[in-house]
Design a protein around this motif. Sequence first.
Motif, PDB file in Angstrom:
ATOM      1  N   PRO A 137      -6.237  -2.102   3.965  1.00 41.11           N
ATOM      2  CA  PRO A 137      -6.372  -1.363   4.695  1.00 41.11           C
ATOM      3  C   PRO A 137      -4.736  -0.682   4.607  1.00 41.11           C
ATOM      4  N   SER A 138      -4.765  -0.101   5.933  1.00 43.11           N
ATOM      5  CA  SER A 138      -2.967  -0.076   6.625  1.00 43.11           C
ATOM      6  C   SER A 138      -2.411  -0.687   6.650  1.00 43.11           C
ATOM      7  N   ARG A 162       0.639  -1.318   0.391  1.00 45.48           N
ATOM      8  CA  ARG A 162      -0.407  -0.270   0.170  1.00 45.48           C
ATOM      9  C   ARG A 162       0.371   1.723  -0.330  1.00 45.48           C
ATOM     10  N   ASP A 191      -8.484  -6.790  -3.017  1.00 46.93           N
ATOM     11  CA  ASP A 191      -7.754  -6.210  -1.771  1.00 46.93           C
ATOM     12  C   ASP A 191      -8.529  -6.519  -0.850  1.00 46.93           C
ATOM     13  N   SER A 192      -8.168  -6.169   0.560  1.00 50.93           N
ATOM     14  CA  SER A 192      -8.323  -6.545   1.711  1.00 50.93           C
ATOM     15  C   SER A 192      -9.400  -6.051   2.428  1.00 50.93           C
ATOM     16  N   GLY A 193      -9.857  -4.888   1.658  1.00 48.62           N
ATOM     17  CA  GLY A 193     -10.927  -4.115   2.402  1.00 48.62           C
ATOM     18  C   GLY A 193     -12.168  -3.702   2.185  1.00 48.62           C
ATOM     19  N   ASP A 194     -13.001  -3.203   3.203  1.00 51.95           N
ATOM     20  CA  ASP A 194     -14.385  -3.252   2.578  1.00 51.95           C
ATOM     21  C   ASP A 194     -15.255  -2.263   2.079  1.00 51.95           C
ATOM     22  N   ARG A 222      -1.377  -3.413   4.964  1.00 49.32           N
ATOM     23  CA  ARG A 222      -1.926  -4.013   3.414  1.00 49.32           C
ATOM     24  C   ARG A 222      -1.164  -4.006   1.895  1.00 49.32           C
ATOM     25  N   HIS A 281      -8.941   2.906  -1.252  1.00 50.15           N
ATOM     26  CA  HIS A 281     -10.039   2.972  -0.729  1.00 50.15           C
ATOM     27  C   HIS A 281     -10.341   1.246   0.028  1.00 50.15           C
TER      28      HIS A 281
END
Length: 136
Positions: free
Chosen positions: A62-63, A17, A86-89, A65, A59
């Motif tokens: 996450p920090s 990231r 990605d692993s974000g929601d 990652r 977007h």
Amino acid sequence: MNETIQLPYFRTSFYCRDRSSIPVVRKFTRKALIEWECGERAYDVLLCVTELATNALRHGVPSGRGFLVLIYLERTERALRIELHDSGDGEVRAADGWPGMEEGGRGLLLVSALADKWGVAERNPGKIVWCEFNLE
């Protein structure tokens, strides 16, 4: 760390990231397009992968990652698929239109205009944003 898996018509690479990842994603994609002789739509593909990677950074990641880029060429049908995992929601949606647009969503509007197909798939955790290009 940037690990790359290379099979004949499949490439995948992981990126941290960090804003400096964007030009590296473009270089990674450009190299595959050259090796696979996919120059017909190279500019469209590179613009879309840039937009998807930028969205993942802004977007979706996450920090602390990163995100995964997958490129696949279906040779028999000459279809190229780009995926960003990605692993974000965060929610993925394109803007409603160009005039007076608010901040955000323009990249996906470009992707929807340039790619033949695009969409979002679930992943645990996170999501996969993908686009496809017909090369014939």
